[in-house]
Each structure stands twice: as structure tokens, then as C-alpha cells.
Design a protein around this motif. Structure first.
Motif, mmCIF file in Angstrom:
data_model
loop_
_atom_site.group_PDB
_atom_site.id
_atom_site.type_symbol
_atom_site.label_atom_id
_atom_site.label_comp_id
_atom_site.label_asym_id
_atom_site.label_seq_id
_atom_site.Cartn_x
_atom_site.Cartn_y
_atom_site.Cartn_z
ATOM 1 N N SER A 160 0.817 -1.294 -0.020
ATOM 2 C CA SER A 160 0.078 -0.075 0.066
ATOM 3 C C SER A 160 1.030 1.239 0.101
ATOM 4 O O SER A 160 2.017 1.259 0.480
ATOM 5 N N ASP B 66 -5.672 14.041 -1.562
ATOM 6 C CA ASP B 66 -7.179 13.873 -2.246
ATOM 7 C C ASP B 66 -7.885 15.244 -2.269
ATOM 8 O O ASP B 66 -8.308 15.503 -3.109
ATOM 9 N N ARG C 151 -4.728 10.177 0.084
ATOM 10 C CA ARG C 151 -5.342 9.124 -0.738
ATOM 11 C C ARG C 151 -4.351 7.719 -0.614
ATOM 12 O O ARG C 151 -3.236 7.948 -0.845
ATOM 13 N N THR C 152 -4.969 6.773 -0.358
ATOM 14 C CA THR C 152 -4.168 5.404 -0.205
ATOM 15 C C THR C 152 -5.064 4.372 -1.180
ATOM 16 O O THR C 152 -6.066 4.609 -1.249
ATOM 17 N N ASP C 153 -4.113 3.428 -1.549
ATOM 18 C CA ASP C 153 -4.769 2.297 -2.517
ATOM 19 C C ASP C 153 -5.130 1.191 -1.279
ATOM 20 O O ASP C 153 -5.872 0.385 -1.892
ATOM 21 N N ASN C 154 -4.686 1.292 -0.173
ATOM 22 C CA ASN C 154 -5.059 0.384 0.836
ATOM 23 C C ASN C 154 -5.060 0.830 2.223
ATOM 24 O O ASN C 154 -4.230 0.874 2.861
ATOM 25 N N ILE C 155 -6.245 1.379 2.757
ATOM 26 C CA ILE C 155 -6.149 1.939 3.937
ATOM 27 C C ILE C 155 -5.752 1.065 4.972
ATOM 28 O O ILE C 155 -5.180 1.345 5.957
ATOM 29 N N THR D 285 -2.143 0.707 5.110
ATOM 30 C CA THR D 285 -1.644 2.124 5.391
ATOM 31 C C THR D 285 -1.498 2.247 6.871
ATOM 32 O O THR D 285 -0.730 2.753 7.683
ATOM 33 N N THR E 63 -16.527 5.828 0.709
ATOM 34 C CA THR E 63 -15.161 5.677 0.985
ATOM 35 C C THR E 63 -14.877 5.158 2.429
ATOM 36 O O THR E 63 -15.992 4.964 3.257
ATOM 37 N N GLU F 273 -9.621 5.874 1.446
ATOM 38 C CA GLU F 273 -9.459 4.637 0.376
ATOM 39 C C GLU F 273 -10.670 4.708 -0.597
ATOM 40 O O GLU F 273 -11.705 4.649 0.117
ATOM 41 N N LYS F 274 -10.728 4.727 -1.887
ATOM 42 C CA LYS F 274 -11.913 4.851 -2.407
ATOM 43 C C LYS F 274 -11.878 3.698 -3.429
ATOM 44 O O LYS F 274 -10.899 2.860 -3.678
#
Ligand code: ZN
Length: 141
Positions: free
Chosen positions: A3, A9, A85-89, A92, A115, A134-135
Motif C-alpha cells: 500500500s 485527495d 489518498r491510499t490504495d489500501n487503507i 496503510t 469511501t 481509500e476509494k
């Protein structure tokens, strides 16, 4: 660790009157309204204004004891948080925790537009409340 933080964001701005703030940012400052949402469990309503892939989240209180009303009482209107913004909260948060970050949320909570969000304490980020989001991959913005 796969991540990563992908960028800023949005910026969060606390306001007293949401409609008035949207009018200011759109009519006077030239941004476009990109939707809004009421989050009853947090006692807030939000509107996003922006241009391109940059956004500002305007936040107002819907009740006296919400997180925003407390902020407005003590500090007045202004920048409330910076959202990364993260791709895997989940990963993270684990990563940040392992490195000693002062997390308010160790597990994600529901944010606007489906989200997942979590917050880092301002005392752990030099005075700025940090939101992590994370979206869903399918979400457009
Ligand atoms: Zn936010």
C-alpha cells in the motif's frame, strides 16, 4: 508492504454556513460544485468543490456537539484537515501504527461517497489533522 500514499485527495475547510461557502467558492472563486453529502453519525454535512482532479471539502456542523462545531468554536473557520489518498487503507494504517504514528482511528470508518477513512491526530502531524482515504476502484472521483 504494497500500500502507498497516492497523493493529496482534498483539503477540508470548516465553515459556518455550507450554502454560503459553496456560493463563495463557486461564484466568486470559480470552482465547480461536485456534490455533497450529510453524514448524520458524524454530525456534519459536506460539499465538494473543485476543478480538474483537485478538490476542497467544505464541512459544516449539523448539531452542536459534532467534530466540526468544536473546531469552529475554538478556531473559527479555516483549514480543518488534509486528506491523503491510499490504495489500501488497512495496510496503510498498520504501516503507520508500526512506525509510531498517532492514529485516531486504528480501523477505517465510513466516509462520504462510500469511501473508507481514518484520521491521524494533529498532535502527531505538526498541528494538522490528517485524513486517510481509500476509494473504491469503481468510484469516479
Ligand atoms: Zn475530508
Amino acid at each position: 508492504m504494497t500500500s502507498k500514499i497516492c497523493g493529496i485527495d482534498h483539503l477540508g475547510v470548516a465553515v459556518f454556513d455550507l450554502d454560503q461557502a459553496v456560493a463563495t467558492y463557486c461564484d466568486q472563486l470559480g470552482l465547480t460544485q461536485e456534490g455533497g453529502e450529510t453524514l448524520p453519525e458524524r454530525g456534519i454535512k459536506v460539499s465538494f468543490v473543485g476543478t480538474g482532479d483537485s478538490r476542497i471539502e467544505l464541512l459544516a456542523a449539523t448539531r452542536d456537539n459534532s467534530e466540526i462545531s468544536k473546531f469552529l468554536e475554538t478556531r473559527g473557520e479555516g483549514i480543518h484537515h488534509v486528506c491523503l489518498r491510499t490504495d489500501n487503507i488497512k495496510e496503510t494504517l498498520e504501516h503507520m501504527k508500526a512506525r509510531g504514528a498517532k492514529l485516531i482511528d486504528t480501523t477505517p470508518r465510513p466516509g462520504a461517497h462510500g469511501t473508507k477513512v481514518a484520521f491521524v491526530h494533529p498532535k502527531g502531524a505538526h498541528g494538522v489533522l490528517i485524513e486517510i482515504v481509500e476509494k473504491k476502484a469503481s468510484a469516479s472521483s
